[in-house]
Design a protein around this motif. Structure first.
Motif, short mmCIF file in Angstrom:
data_model
loop_
_atom_site.label_atom_id
_atom_site.label_comp_id
_atom_site.label_asym_id
_atom_site.label_seq_id
_atom_site.Cartn_x
_atom_site.Cartn_y
_atom_site.Cartn_z
N MET A 78 3.84 2.86 -13.18
CA MET A 78 3.43 3.22 -11.81
C MET A 78 4.54 2.86 -10.83
O MET A 78 5.16 1.81 -10.94
CB MET A 78 2.15 2.46 -11.42
N LYS A 79 4.79 3.74 -9.89
CA LYS A 79 5.80 3.49 -8.87
C LYS A 79 5.15 3.64 -7.49
O LYS A 79 4.42 4.61 -7.25
CB LYS A 79 6.94 4.51 -9.02
N ILE A 80 5.39 2.68 -6.62
CA ILE A 80 4.82 2.73 -5.27
C ILE A 80 5.95 2.78 -4.26
O ILE A 80 6.84 1.93 -4.27
CB ILE A 80 3.94 1.49 -4.99
N VAL A 81 5.91 3.79 -3.40
CA VAL A 81 6.90 3.90 -2.32
C VAL A 81 6.21 3.52 -1.02
O VAL A 81 5.18 4.11 -0.66
CB VAL A 81 7.47 5.33 -2.23
N CYS A 82 6.74 2.52 -0.33
CA CYS A 82 6.17 2.05 0.94
C CYS A 82 7.01 2.59 2.09
O CYS A 82 8.20 2.29 2.18
CB CYS A 82 6.14 0.52 0.94
N ASP A 83 6.39 3.36 2.96
CA ASP A 83 7.10 4.01 4.06
C ASP A 83 6.44 3.61 5.38
O ASP A 83 5.35 4.06 5.71
CB ASP A 83 7.03 5.53 3.85
N LYS A 84 7.12 2.74 6.13
CA LYS A 84 6.58 2.29 7.42
C LYS A 84 6.93 3.31 8.50
O LYS A 84 8.10 3.61 8.72
CB LYS A 84 7.15 0.92 7.79
N ARG A 85 5.89 3.85 9.13
CA ARG A 85 6.08 4.87 10.17
C ARG A 85 5.50 4.35 11.47
O ARG A 85 4.79 3.34 11.48
CB ARG A 85 5.38 6.17 9.78
N ALA A 91 -5.37 -0.75 -15.97
CA ALA A 91 -5.67 -2.17 -15.84
C ALA A 91 -4.41 -3.03 -15.76
O ALA A 91 -4.44 -4.12 -15.19
CB ALA A 91 -6.53 -2.62 -17.02
N VAL A 92 -3.32 -2.52 -16.30
CA VAL A 92 -2.08 -3.29 -16.28
C VAL A 92 -1.37 -3.13 -14.93
O VAL A 92 -0.86 -4.10 -14.37
CB VAL A 92 -1.15 -2.84 -17.43
N SER A 93 -1.36 -1.91 -14.41
CA SER A 93 -0.57 -1.65 -13.19
C SER A 93 -1.37 -1.79 -11.89
O SER A 93 -0.77 -2.02 -10.83
CB SER A 93 0.04 -0.24 -13.26
N ALA A 94 -2.69 -1.69 -11.94
CA ALA A 94 -3.50 -1.72 -10.72
C ALA A 94 -3.28 -2.98 -9.88
O ALA A 94 -3.23 -2.89 -8.64
CB ALA A 94 -4.99 -1.55 -11.06
N PRO A 95 -3.15 -4.17 -10.50
CA PRO A 95 -2.91 -5.37 -9.67
C PRO A 95 -1.65 -5.27 -8.81
O PRO A 95 -1.59 -5.86 -7.72
CB PRO A 95 -2.79 -6.49 -10.71
N ASP A 96 -0.64 -4.52 -9.27
CA ASP A 96 0.58 -4.36 -8.48
C ASP A 96 0.29 -3.59 -7.20
O ASP A 96 0.81 -3.92 -6.12
CB ASP A 96 1.65 -3.61 -9.29
N PHE A 97 -0.52 -2.54 -7.32
CA PHE A 97 -0.89 -1.78 -6.13
C PHE A 97 -1.67 -2.67 -5.15
O PHE A 97 -1.39 -2.69 -3.95
CB PHE A 97 -1.75 -0.55 -6.49
N LEU A 137 -2.45 -5.19 -0.07
CA LEU A 137 -2.96 -6.35 0.67
C LEU A 137 -1.86 -6.99 1.52
O LEU A 137 -2.13 -7.49 2.62
CB LEU A 137 -3.57 -7.39 -0.29
N GLN A 138 -0.63 -6.95 1.02
CA GLN A 138 0.48 -7.51 1.79
C GLN A 138 0.68 -6.72 3.08
O GLN A 138 0.91 -7.30 4.15
CB GLN A 138 1.77 -7.48 0.94
N VAL A 139 0.59 -5.39 2.99
CA VAL A 139 0.73 -4.54 4.18
C VAL A 139 -0.37 -4.88 5.20
O VAL A 139 -0.11 -4.99 6.40
CB VAL A 139 0.66 -3.05 3.78
N ILE A 140 -1.59 -5.06 4.71
CA ILE A 140 -2.72 -5.38 5.59
C ILE A 140 -2.54 -6.77 6.21
O ILE A 140 -2.74 -6.97 7.41
CB ILE A 140 -4.05 -5.30 4.80
N GLY A 171 -8.16 0.73 -11.46
CA GLY A 171 -7.52 1.28 -10.27
C GLY A 171 -8.51 1.43 -9.12
O GLY A 171 -8.19 1.14 -7.96
N LEU A 172 -9.73 1.89 -9.46
CA LEU A 172 -10.76 2.02 -8.43
C LEU A 172 -11.10 0.66 -7.83
O LEU A 172 -11.31 0.55 -6.62
CB LEU A 172 -12.02 2.66 -9.02
#
Lengths: 144, 109
Positions: free
Chosen positions: B1-8, B22-28, B33-36, B57-58
């Motif tokens: 999984m790859k997450i791109v964070c774009d602050k606008r 189940a392996v990658s969901a905690p990364d998301f 949560l960090q953004v929030i 993931g859900l």
């Protein structure tokens, strides 16, 4: 981990999730399963395998036995179903007895867990559980 | 999984690609949560590049949405398609989340 044509025997650990998913994908390809069914198969095996990892982790025998076969049936128009089975030797645990999650709750009240088994039962055409020779045998089938 | 964070200026866009299991969901969940926690008031989660999602993931999305609501942060989801859309419908999450078709619609709504 051991594998023959019909079964994969693998430890009940989240570290083995990728290997379990790969086994199902390879079996689906070998069994000429329509590719559009593959994401559902991967979802079902992830939910079932992690259910065992989280809730029924066996103490006496660590491995989980996973099978994936085509089976003849009169229930499907094509006369065949693709069936995934998981067997573990943990305490008796019937996932089908879990209560259906409350899907209409708003965001504050909505429970975070409980969706895994529900997704399996909704995605599959047939689910069955049996306690057999000290093991939990769960079978999920899809019409082909 | 790859997450791109774009602050606008309108908020933060999180584009999630690949598989959320189940392996990658905690990364998301950790990144969202960090953004929030950093005080963002609008978060758009774009799932157009997501090929696969499981109940893990859900759960991460639900946990993030609960934290967002508590922090008075608006969290919207967009780009649902294929298997991901079907899982959202079956689990009832499409009625919990503010779902938009595109990133632009999500920021505009």
């Amino acid at each position: 981990m051991s594998q023959n044509n019909d079964f994969l025997n693998i430890g009940a650990s989240i570290d083995n999730l990728a290997a379990v998913t790969e086994y199902i994908s390879n079996r689906a390809e070998t069994l000429l399963v329509p590719i559009m069914l593959l994401p559902k198969l991967e979802l079902v095996i992830e939910e079932l395998f992690l259910n065992i990892v989280n809730h029924a982790n066996p103490k006496s025998r660590k491995d989980v036995e996973i099978g994936c076969t085509r089976q003849k049936t009169e229930k499907a128009p094509g006369g065949e179903m693709l069936c995934i089975s998981t067997r573990d030797w943990g305490p008796e645990f019937n996932p089908l007895q879990k209560e259906k999650p409350l899907l209409e709750e708003d965001i504050e009240k909505r429970a975070i867990g409980g969706l895994g088994v529900y997704l399996v039962t909704e995605m599959a055409d047939h689910c069955s559980y049996v306690r057999q020779d000290g093991s939990n045998l769960f079978t999920v089938c899809f019409k082909l | 999984m790859k997450i791109v964070c774009d602050k606008r200026t309108a908020g933060t866009l999180l584009q999630v690609n690949g598989r959320m299991d189940a392996v990658s969901a905690p990364d998301f969940e950790k990144q969202c949560l960090q953004v929030i926690e950093d005080g963002e008031k609008t978060v758009v989660v774009d799932l157009a590049g997501l090929e696969y999602i499981s109940s893990a993931g859900l759960r991460s999305l639900l946990t993030s949405a609960k934290k967002a609501k508590a922090a008075k942060c608006v969290m919207r989801v967009c780009g649902l398609a294929g298997m991901v859309q079907e899982v959202f419908q079956v689990s009832g999450l499409n009625s919990i989340f503010a779902v938009a078709a595109t990133v632009e619609e999500a920021f505009a709504s």
